[in-house]
Scaffold this motif. Structure first.
Motif, PDB file in Angstrom:
ATOM      1  N   MET A 303       1.056  -1.174   0.168  1.00 49.97           N
ATOM      2  CA  MET A 303      -0.056   0.097   0.003  1.00 49.97           C
ATOM      3  C   MET A 303       0.814   1.173   0.039  1.00 49.97           C
ATOM      4  O   MET A 303       0.536   2.296  -0.744  1.00 49.97           O
ATOM      5  N   ALA A 304       1.949   1.202   0.785  1.00 54.81           N
ATOM      6  CA  ALA A 304       2.857   2.445   0.790  1.00 54.81           C
ATOM      7  C   ALA A 304       3.384   2.484  -0.789  1.00 54.81           C
ATOM      8  O   ALA A 304       3.565   3.604  -1.214  1.00 54.81           O
ATOM      9  N   ASN A 305       3.876   1.580  -1.413  1.00 55.43           N
ATOM     10  CA  ASN A 305       4.428   1.502  -2.702  1.00 55.43           C
ATOM     11  C   ASN A 305       3.377   2.136  -3.586  1.00 55.43           C
ATOM     12  O   ASN A 305       3.693   3.085  -4.427  1.00 55.43           O
ATOM     13  N   PHE A 306       2.008   1.879  -3.473  1.00 53.87           N
ATOM     14  CA  PHE A 306       1.276   2.529  -4.315  1.00 53.87           C
ATOM     15  C   PHE A 306       1.110   3.982  -4.007  1.00 53.87           C
ATOM     16  O   PHE A 306       0.626   4.618  -4.971  1.00 53.87           O
ATOM     17  N   GLU A 307       1.117   4.272  -2.877  1.00 48.62           N
ATOM     18  CA  GLU A 307       1.067   5.747  -2.672  1.00 48.62           C
ATOM     19  C   GLU A 307       1.961   6.573  -3.027  1.00 48.62           C
ATOM     20  O   GLU A 307       1.874   7.778  -3.475  1.00 48.62           O
ATOM     21  N   ILE A 308       3.330   5.927  -2.921  1.00 49.93           N
ATOM     22  CA  ILE A 308       4.502   6.483  -3.371  1.00 49.93           C
ATOM     23  C   ILE A 308       4.261   6.854  -5.067  1.00 49.93           C
ATOM     24  O   ILE A 308       4.721   7.868  -5.416  1.00 49.93           O
ATOM     25  N   GLN A 309       4.242   5.629  -5.646  1.00 48.00           N
ATOM     26  CA  GLN A 309       3.858   5.916  -7.011  1.00 48.00           C
ATOM     27  C   GLN A 309       2.800   6.860  -7.209  1.00 48.00           C
ATOM     28  O   GLN A 309       3.019   7.492  -8.585  1.00 48.00           O
ATOM     29  N   ARG A 310       1.788   6.893  -6.769  1.00 49.90           N
ATOM     30  CA  ARG A 310       0.666   7.743  -7.227  1.00 49.90           C
ATOM     31  C   ARG A 310       0.937   9.379  -6.722  1.00 49.90           C
ATOM     32  O   ARG A 310       0.803  10.122  -7.603  1.00 49.90           O
ATOM     33  N   GLU A 311       1.814   9.506  -5.770  1.00 45.89           N
ATOM     34  CA  GLU A 311       2.301  10.904  -5.627  1.00 45.89           C
ATOM     35  C   GLU A 311       3.227  11.204  -6.617  1.00 45.89           C
ATOM     36  O   GLU A 311       3.361  12.185  -7.160  1.00 45.89           O
ATOM     37  N   LYS A 432       2.693   2.878  11.325  1.00 43.28           N
ATOM     38  CA  LYS A 432       1.409   2.752  12.302  1.00 43.28           C
ATOM     39  C   LYS A 432       0.980   1.450  12.430  1.00 43.28           C
ATOM     40  O   LYS A 432       1.044   0.767  11.568  1.00 43.28           O
ATOM     41  N   GLU A 433       0.702   1.240  13.627  1.00 40.83           N
ATOM     42  CA  GLU A 433       0.278  -0.263  14.381  1.00 40.83           C
ATOM     43  C   GLU A 433      -1.097  -0.544  14.107  1.00 40.83           C
ATOM     44  O   GLU A 433      -2.011   0.696  14.537  1.00 40.83           O
ATOM     45  N   LEU A 434      -1.481  -1.521  13.551  1.00 41.30           N
ATOM     46  CA  LEU A 434      -2.837  -1.937  13.484  1.00 41.30           C
ATOM     47  C   LEU A 434      -3.100  -3.399  13.839  1.00 41.30           C
ATOM     48  O   LEU A 434      -2.171  -4.032  13.742  1.00 41.30           O
ATOM     49  N   ASP A 435      -4.207  -3.616  14.688  1.00 39.80           N
ATOM     50  CA  ASP A 435      -4.377  -5.018  14.908  1.00 39.80           C
ATOM     51  C   ASP A 435      -4.860  -5.715  13.622  1.00 39.80           C
ATOM     52  O   ASP A 435      -5.186  -5.137  12.707  1.00 39.80           O
ATOM     53  N   ALA A 436      -5.224  -7.155  13.575  1.00 41.37           N
ATOM     54  CA  ALA A 436      -5.416  -7.888  12.571  1.00 41.37           C
ATOM     55  C   ALA A 436      -6.934  -7.394  11.794  1.00 41.37           C
ATOM     56  O   ALA A 436      -6.856  -7.219  10.874  1.00 41.37           O
ATOM     57  N   ASP A 437      -7.784  -7.107  12.713  1.00 42.26           N
ATOM     58  CA  ASP A 437      -9.162  -6.700  12.310  1.00 42.26           C
ATOM     59  C   ASP A 437      -9.206  -5.406  11.329  1.00 42.26           C
ATOM     60  O   ASP A 437      -9.508  -5.045  10.535  1.00 42.26           O
ATOM     61  N   GLY A 438      -8.302  -4.590  12.201  1.00 41.44           N
ATOM     62  CA  GLY A 438      -8.148  -2.776  11.694  1.00 41.44           C
ATOM     63  C   GLY A 438      -7.326  -3.166  10.296  1.00 41.44           C
ATOM     64  O   GLY A 438      -7.680  -2.382   9.509  1.00 41.44           O
ATOM     65  N   PHE A 439      -6.419  -3.954  10.264  1.00 42.30           N
ATOM     66  CA  PHE A 439      -5.395  -4.288   8.981  1.00 42.30           C
ATOM     67  C   PHE A 439      -6.237  -4.707   7.957  1.00 42.30           C
ATOM     68  O   PHE A 439      -6.437  -4.353   6.723  1.00 42.30           O
ATOM     69  N   ASN A 440      -7.240  -5.704   8.159  1.00 40.24           N
ATOM     70  CA  ASN A 440      -8.267  -6.316   7.037  1.00 40.24           C
ATOM     71  C   ASN A 440      -9.186  -5.219   6.946  1.00 40.24           C
ATOM     72  O   ASN A 440      -9.315  -5.226   5.333  1.00 40.24           O
ATOM     73  N   ASP A 441      -9.721  -4.618   7.745  1.00 40.48           N
ATOM     74  CA  ASP A 441     -10.447  -3.511   7.345  1.00 40.48           C
ATOM     75  C   ASP A 441      -9.732  -2.357   6.346  1.00 40.48           C
ATOM     76  O   ASP A 441     -10.422  -1.987   5.372  1.00 40.48           O
ATOM     77  N   LEU A 442      -8.683  -2.172   6.565  1.00 39.43           N
ATOM     78  CA  LEU A 442      -7.793  -1.264   5.785  1.00 39.43           C
ATOM     79  C   LEU A 442      -7.533  -1.711   4.489  1.00 39.43           C
ATOM     80  O   LEU A 442      -7.852  -0.871   3.449  1.00 39.43           O
ATOM     81  N   ILE A 443      -7.219  -3.004   4.358  1.00 42.39           N
ATOM     82  CA  ILE A 443      -6.836  -3.480   3.189  1.00 42.39           C
ATOM     83  C   ILE A 443      -8.385  -3.719   2.180  1.00 42.39           C
ATOM     84  O   ILE A 443      -8.097  -3.351   1.138  1.00 42.39           O
ATOM     85  N   LYS A 444      -9.428  -3.920   2.784  1.00 40.51           N
ATOM     86  CA  LYS A 444     -10.484  -3.986   2.144  1.00 40.51           C
ATOM     87  C   LYS A 444     -10.946  -2.559   1.541  1.00 40.51           C
ATOM     88  O   LYS A 444     -11.218  -2.477   0.336  1.00 40.51           O
ATOM     89  N   THR A 445     -10.601  -1.613   2.428  1.00 41.82           N
ATOM     90  CA  THR A 445     -11.048  -0.219   1.934  1.00 41.82           C
ATOM     91  C   THR A 445     -10.219   0.204   0.615  1.00 41.82           C
ATOM     92  O   THR A 445     -10.517   0.865  -0.041  1.00 41.82           O
ATOM     93  N   PHE A 446      -8.902  -0.308   0.993  1.00 40.04           N
ATOM     94  CA  PHE A 446      -7.716   0.176  -0.027  1.00 40.04           C
ATOM     95  C   PHE A 446      -8.034  -0.646  -1.271  1.00 40.04           C
ATOM     96  O   PHE A 446      -8.135   0.217  -2.491  1.00 40.04           O
TER      97      PHE A 446
END
Length: 458
Positions: A303-311, A432-446
Motif C-alpha cells: 500500500m505504501a508503494n502504491f501511494e508513493i507511485q501515485r504521488e 502505524k500499528e494496526l491489529d489484525a481486524d483493523g488491518f483487514n478493514d484497511l486492506i478491504k477499503t484500500f
C-alpha cells in the motif's frame, strides 16, 4: 538506400518518412531473382536458365514484400538509432489512401510515413511528504487468539445430531420457505456460529440440534449480509436479484460439527512445523508473530508503494503525446483500462526508467531468480517443500528464462520491485500499528477505493 527524413511536429511528437524509389526496389528484386534462378528447375528450361521475367511473374510479389519489409525496417530503425531519437512507443504507420498499390511488374516510387511518440524531457520531483507504513500490532491478546486458532485446526471434530448449539459450532441447516405455495424455496447450507451477527448468534445459540426455528429477517443472520448474498448462499437461488422481502422462512438445525481443541504438546508442534524448528510454546508464539506480521507487513509495504507511485505520477508534470496514445488505446482491443489509467501507466514508466538510469538501478540475474522463486513459492502456498533444493530452483529458473514471455514478465516485475525499493529508501515513513481486524478493514477499503473502474460495456 532509401531516403529518410525526420520532422518534429511538437515537443513530444514527430514524423518520419521513408522514401524508396522504383529503381531501388527493382535492383533488390533482380538481385534476389538471380539468387533464386540458380535453385529453380522449370519445365522447358535448363536449371539456372529460367528467364528473370518468368521468375518475376512467379515469385516477384513475394520477393517484393520481403525486400520492402527489410528496407523499411533497416532504414527506419537505423535512422532512429543513428540519430539517437528517443521514443516511448514503436513508430506507428500513417494510413495514406493515395499510396500506390505495388506489384513486382508495376513498380513506382513510394513513401512510407510514420508518427513518432518522442520521450519528453523532465526532471523527477521526489515526494517530500511522510507516507504511512502500516505494521501489524502483535500484542498478547492477538497471539492468544492465534494460538486458539492453531489448537482448533489441529483438534478433533465431532459430528452431533443432538444436544444444544454452542457458540463455536458449525451448523448444517436447511432454510425453507413457509406458505401455501407449491414451489417453495428450500436450501441446505452451513452456518459458522462464531461468524454470525449478534442477532444470528442469539437465534441459534442454546437451541436444540434438530429444532426448527422461525426466521423473521433472514438478511440479519450473518454479518454485513445483503439480499443478493442471502439469495445466493443461504437460499441457493440462481437469480441473486430475486425479491424475498415478502417471503417467510424457517430454519431447521440438522446437525452440528464441534471441534475439541488439541493440547499444547509435541504432537501439536510437529503438526504445526514438520521441520522440527518449533518445539516449545515460546517458539510457537514467536513463529506466529513472525508469520502473521510478515503477511500483513508486506501488505503495508504494498500500500505504501502504491501511494508513493501515485504521488510521483501526480506531482510530476510530464508532457505526453496524447493524440498518439489515444489512437493506440482505441486500437487496442484487448485493453480493459481507461485512457486515464493508460496515461498514468505511461507516466509511471517514464519516471521509473529515468529514476533507474539516474540512480544506476540495474537488473541482475539474482533479481530475476528471486522473482521466479517468489512466483514458485506463491504457487506452493508459501511453503518450501523438501524437494525444493537449490539445484531444483536453478533448473526451474533456467527453464522459465528460456520462455521469452515468462522471461520478460519476470524481468519487468523484478526491476519494478528493485526500483520502488530504492525509492522507498529516499522517502520518509511513519509506522502505524494496526491489529489484525483493523488491518483487514484497511486492506478491504484500500482495494475498494483503488480497484480499476469497470468499463461502460461491462
Amino acid at each position: 538506400m532509401p531516403n529518410v527524413t525526420f520532422e518534429k511536429t511538437g515537443n513530444v511528437s514527430g514524423r518520419l518518412d521513408v522514401a524508396i524509389t522504383k529503381d531501388e526496389l527493382n535492383e533488390k528484386i533482380v538481385a534476389e531473382l538471380k539468387k533464386q534462378r540458380g535453385k529453380v528447375s522449370m519445365k522447358g528450361f535448363r536449371k539456372g536458365k529460367t528467364p528473370l521475367s518468368t521468375l518475376r511473374k512467379m515469385m516477384g510479389n513475394q520477393i517484393l514484400s520481403q525486400e520492402l519489409d527489410e528496407m523499411i525496417k533497416s532504414s527506419l530503425f537505423g535512422y532512429i538509432e543513428e540519430n539517437k531519437i528517443d521514443l516511448i512507443f514503436s513508430p506507428q504507420p500513417i494510413e495514406d489512401e493515395s499510396m500506390p498499390m505495388l506489384t513486382a511488374t508495376t513498380l513506382q516510387d513510394i513513401t512510407f510515413k510514420y508518427d513518432l511518440a518522442l520521450a519528453p524531457e523532465f526532471e523527477i520531483k521526489m515526494p517530500t511528504k511522510t507516507f504511512d507504513r502500516y505494521v501489524l500490532k502483535t500484542d498478547d491478546a492477538f497471539i492468544d487468539e492465534q494460538i486458539e486458532r492453531v489448537l482448533k485446526q489441529a483438534g478433533e471434530t465431532e459430528e452431533l445430531t443432538e444436544g444444544k448449539v454452542e457458540k463455536e459450532d458449525i451448523l448444517d441447516v436447511v432454510f425453507k420457505e413457509v406458505g401455501p405455495l407449491e414451489d417453495k424455496i428450500s436450501n441446505e447450507t452451513k452456518l459458522y456460529v462464531d461468524s454470525l451477527s449478534d442477532a444470528g448468534k442469539k437465534l441459534v445459540t442454546g437451541k436444540k440440534i434438530g429444532a426448527t426455528i422461525k426466521v423473521k429477517d433472514i438478511t440479519a443472520i450473518e454479518k454485513d449480509s445483503t439480499p443478493a448474498y442471502v439469495n445466493k448462499y443461504l437460499l441457493g437461488l440462481e437469480d441473486a436479484e430475486t425479491d424475498i422481502s415478502e417471503k417467510n422462512f424457517e430454519m431447521e438445525i440438522v446437525s452440528a460439527s464441534r471441534i475439541t481443541p488439541a493440547e499444547m504438546n509435541e504432537e501439536l508442534f510437529t503438526k504445526f512445523d514438520p521441520t522440527g524448528e518449533v518445539t516449545t510454546e515460546e517458539q510457537l508464539r514467536a513463529r506466529i508473530v513472525a508469520d502473521n506480521a510478515d503477511g500483513f507487513n508486506r501488505q503495508g509495504i504494498m500500500m505504501a508503494n502504491f501511494e508513493i507511485q501515485r504521488e510521483l505520477v501526480e506531482d510530476n508534470d510530464i508532457e505526453l503525446p496524447l493524440e498518439f496514445m489515444e489512437r493506440m488505446h482505441n486500437e487496442d482491443k484487448e485493453s480493459d483500462s481507461s485512457f486515464e489509467m493508460f496515461q498514468r501507466g505511461v507516466k509511471w514508466m517514464l519516471i521509473r526508467n529515468k529514476y533507474a538510469e539516474q540512480n544506476e538501478v540495474k537488473l541482475e540475474y539474482e533479481d530475476v531468480k528471486a522473482e521466479a522463486v517468489a512466483s514458485l513459492m506463491g504457487m506452493l502456498g508459501g511453503q518450501r517443500p523438501d524437494f525444493l533444493t537449490d539445484e531444483f530452483i536453478d533448473n526451474y529458473v533456467g527453464q522459465m528464462l528460456k520462455d521469452e514471455k515468462q522471461s520478460q514478465e519476470l524481468s519487468s516485475n523484478a526491476i519494478e520491485k528493485k526500483i520502488i525499493a530504492d525509492i522507498r529508501g529516499k522517502v520518509k515513513f511513519a509506522d502505524k500499528e494496526l491489529d489484525a481486524d483493523g488491518f483487514n478493514d484497511l486492506i478491504k477499503t484500500f482495494n475498494e477505493e483503488n480497484a480499476p473502474a469497470a468499463s461502460e460495456e461491462e
